[in-house]
Design an enzyme around this catalytic site. Structure first.
Site, PDB file in Angstrom:
ATOM      1  N   LYS A  24     108.960  57.799 -55.539  1.00 52.01           N
ATOM      2  CA  LYS A  24     108.601  59.224 -55.507  1.00 52.01           C
ATOM      3  C   LYS A  24     108.279  59.658 -54.082  1.00 52.01           C
ATOM      4  CE  LYS A  24     105.148  62.300 -57.581  1.00 52.01           C
ATOM      5  NZ  LYS A  24     104.088  62.402 -58.586  1.00 52.01           N
ATOM      6  N   GLU A  54     105.642  48.294 -50.459  1.00 49.88           N
ATOM      7  CA  GLU A  54     106.451  47.263 -51.132  1.00 49.88           C
ATOM      8  C   GLU A  54     107.908  47.706 -51.240  1.00 49.88           C
ATOM      9  OE1 GLU A  54     103.570  48.484 -52.131  1.00 49.88           O
ATOM     10  OE2 GLU A  54     102.316  46.947 -53.072  1.00 49.88           O
ATOM     11  N   GLY A 113     103.975  59.097 -61.561  1.00 47.08           N
ATOM     12  CA  GLY A 113     104.789  57.877 -61.528  1.00 47.08           C
ATOM     13  C   GLY A 113     104.908  57.202 -62.886  1.00 47.08           C
ATOM     14  N   ARG A 114     103.762  57.012 -63.552  1.00 45.87           N
ATOM     15  CA  ARG A 114     103.801  56.278 -64.829  1.00 45.87           C
ATOM     16  C   ARG A 114     104.323  57.142 -65.977  1.00 45.87           C
ATOM     17  NH1 ARG A 114      99.043  57.006 -62.625  1.00 45.87           N
ATOM     18  NH2 ARG A 114      97.377  58.189 -63.629  1.00 45.87           N
ATOM     19  N   GLU A 122      95.980  52.826 -65.938  1.00 42.92           N
ATOM     20  CA  GLU A 122      95.966  53.612 -64.702  1.00 42.92           C
ATOM     21  C   GLU A 122      95.592  55.061 -65.030  1.00 42.92           C
ATOM     22  OE1 GLU A 122      99.525  53.979 -62.173  1.00 42.92           O
ATOM     23  OE2 GLU A 122      98.414  52.926 -60.626  1.00 42.92           O
ATOM     24  N   HIS A 132     101.306  31.883 -81.697  1.00 40.08           N
ATOM     25  CA  HIS A 132     101.131  30.460 -81.369  1.00 40.08           C
ATOM     26  C   HIS A 132     100.337  30.288 -80.089  1.00 40.08           C
ATOM     27  CE1 HIS A 132     103.862  29.038 -84.523  1.00 40.08           C
ATOM     28  NE2 HIS A 132     104.327  30.271 -84.404  1.00 40.08           N
ATOM     29  N   LYS A 161      95.173  49.352 -50.762  1.00 39.67           N
ATOM     30  CA  LYS A 161      96.383  49.638 -49.968  1.00 39.67           C
ATOM     31  C   LYS A 161      96.033  49.841 -48.508  1.00 39.67           C
ATOM     32  CE  LYS A 161      99.042  52.590 -53.093  1.00 39.67           C
ATOM     33  NZ  LYS A 161      99.638  53.919 -53.182  1.00 39.67           N
TER      34      LYS A 161
END
Ligand code: G6Q
Length: 538
Positions: free
Chosen positions: A206, A212, A268-269, A354, A385, A505
């Site tokens: 965005k 990253e 973003g999410r 978030e 399991h 950050k």
């Protein structure tokens, strides 16, 4: 300012909780043989059985009263009509506009945003057609066979989850990879068997400034140009951008003709159905993508128009409030009984935590109640399991959402009946448990009996859906998006900012040069020591 805990419904819920907290689900089912039917609801093709919750009709009424006192209907309207409800960033929150039909009207600062949304969708469709038809070729004239999405957080989790979820419907002539971590291993492993001349990189960011993603994007460019022995001009045929930041995109060297835009009012999410979904569209085709959007839309309409007591996201959201704030539950498990949904819990972790992992209210006060639980999960039956032991017999109360499908996309022998029998069995075992008498009646020695007792009374929701399709995925994601909004409204927090990710950050940016040169350090003694040791070992 009135706090949530001052509301009438909250106070009533507190005393109501006292009166029902010791009631066992066994008792509740025994006293009403229609309980399953009473606490079930079907909408948008999703059947929700919420009868295995520690609730009575009164609980539901009080939770709905809490929603009304919190002005949930008004807040839903405010979100969907483009009010700037993301107050800490002064932004509208309009992921619902992304799936509105072309003739809808949603205004932001007086402008209808629907035409530009559809213009981007059309541009994405034309691009996908040119890739899959082979019309778009790489620098050496070969068609594209590999698609690598480079992004992180909201620009990665949705695309990966959707690709995995809809793999059954995907174009198997294309190979998809997703690179997110700044750890070079992620890039190296994702690309080690790919030919650059057949590879398209989608740089999904965005802001187009995320450390990253930009690091991986630069590495991708070097990888491509080195492998092709080409100059910068090859970038145009192998890189496209999904972004709101045209300046940064062209500075990177991507022609803005190859950029698919979106807007600051898409968080973003909440962006997997915007241009960020380009990899999804490439995988399932433009028609499949539009089907997915139609599924999102159906759930949006349901959330906006269904009465609160018949409203899936409202009920799911309120049940989470019930367990978090009245039973003190710290976590919620999401357990999809479908291998294709293996990344769905990871996707939901970001969406839920978030969004509502906040402790300051919209008025700027510190909350005096708990907000988002920790969401986690794995696909069934694998989890059975492993960690289900703790859900059945541990000391924590962990509400579970089971997600099951009546039809398998890969019907093999009796696999699907076995899978489904397991999900139903888990819900039943968690709710009903097994008493000491039952254990003894089975011939278990007295001294072992306590170990084999299942207390039960452990709550769960079961979502039963006919079949996983693109539309169903859209509905499921929208269901959780709106459940999260419902929770956020009750908790009076802003689900649409994420200031909590900033500090780390900023500090990381400061530390990078300190790892690369022997400068003086002014951190705490622990951080200084770790930096010094890293410098000497690297
Ligand atoms: C999501 C967050 C965050 C964001 C990533 C990537 O809601 O804002 O996860 O999606 O930090 O950001 P960019 O898309 O700007 O690279």
């Amino acid at each position: 300012m009135t706090s949530l805990t001052d509301l009438t419904a909250w106070k009533k819920l507190t005393s109501h909780h006292d009166s029902i907290k010791s009631k066992h689900l066994r008792e509740l089912f025994e006293s009403d043989n229609q309980r399953g039917q009473k606490f079930s609801l079907e909408a948008c093709g999703i059947f929700l059985d919420y009868s295995k919750n520690r609730i009575t009709s009164e609980t539901v009424e009080l939770l709905l009263a809490l929603a009304r006192e919190s002005k949930l209907p008004e807040r839903i309207e405010a979100m969907m009509t483009g009010e700037k409800i993301n107050i800490t960033e002064d932004r509208a929150v309009l992921h619902t506009a992304l799936r509105a039909p072309a003739d809808a009207e949603v205004l932001v600062d007086g402008e209808n945003v629907i035409p530009e949304i559809h213009a981007v969708l059309d541009k994405m469709s034309a691009f996908c057609d040119s890739i899959t038809s082979g019309k778009w070729t790489g620098h050496t004239g070969k068609p594209i066979r590999n698609v690598v999405n480079v992004g992180i957080g909201g620009s990665d989790l949705g695309p990966v989850m959707a690709y995995e979820a809809l793999r059954h419907y995907s174009n198997r002539n294309l190979t998809f990879r997703f690179v997110s971590n700044v750890d070079g291993t992620d890039f190296a492993e994702a690309t080690q068997d790919l030919k650059a001349e057949e590879t398209l990189f989608i740089i999904a960011s965005k802001t187009f400034t995320t450390q990253e993603t930009m690091t991986n994007a630069h590495t991708a460019r070097t990888w491509l140009l080195d492998q092709l022995g080409a100059d910068q001009s090859a970038v145009a045929k192998h890189f496209v951008a999904l972004s709101t930041n045209a300046d940064e995109v062209s500075q990177f060297g991507i022609d803005t003709d190859n950029m698919f835009g979106f807007w600051d009012w898409v968080g973003g999410r909440y962006s997997m159905d915007s241009a960020i979904g380009l990899s999804t569209m490439l995988a399932i085709g433009p028609d499949g993508f539009r089907e997915m959007l139609a599924g999102f839309r159906e759930m949006d309409e349901h959330y906006r128009t269904a009465p609160l007591d018949k409203n899936l996201p409202v009920l799911l959201g309120l049940l989470t409030v019930w367990y978090t704030d009245f039973f003190g539950s710290q976590t919620t498990a999401v357990l999809p009984y479908d291998q294709y949904l293996k990344r769905f819990p990871a996707y939901l972790q970001q969406l839920t935590m978030e969004s509502n992992g906040k402790s300051i209210t919209l008025n700027g006060d510190h909350v005096d109640y708990d907000t988002s639980p920790i969401y986690w999960g794995e696909p069934g039956t694998n989890g059975q399991h492993s960690f289900y032991q703790l859900i059945h017999q541990g000391t924590h109360l962990i509400p579970c959402d089971f997600i099951a499908f009546a039809k398998s996309l890969n019907p093999l022998g009796d696999h699907h009946d076995k899978l489904t029998a397991n999900v139903f069995a888990q819900g039943e075992a968690l709710a009903m448990g097994k008493t000491k008498q039952q254990v003894l009646d089975e011939g278990t020695p007295e001294e072992l009996a306590p170990h084999r007792v299942f207390e039960g009374n452990r709550p769960s929701n079961t979502l039963l859906i006919e079949k996983l399709t693109p539309a169903v995925l859209g509905k499921l994601v929208a269901l959780y998006e709106h459940s999260v909004f419902t929770q956020g409204v009750v908790w009076n927090v802003n689900p649409f900012d994420q200031w909590g990710v900033e500090l780390g950050k900023v500090l990381a940016k400061k530390i990078v040069p300190e790892l690369q040169a022997s400068t003086d350090l002014a951190h705490d003694s622990s951080t200084n020591q770790l930096i010094e040791r890293y410098r000497s070992l690297k």
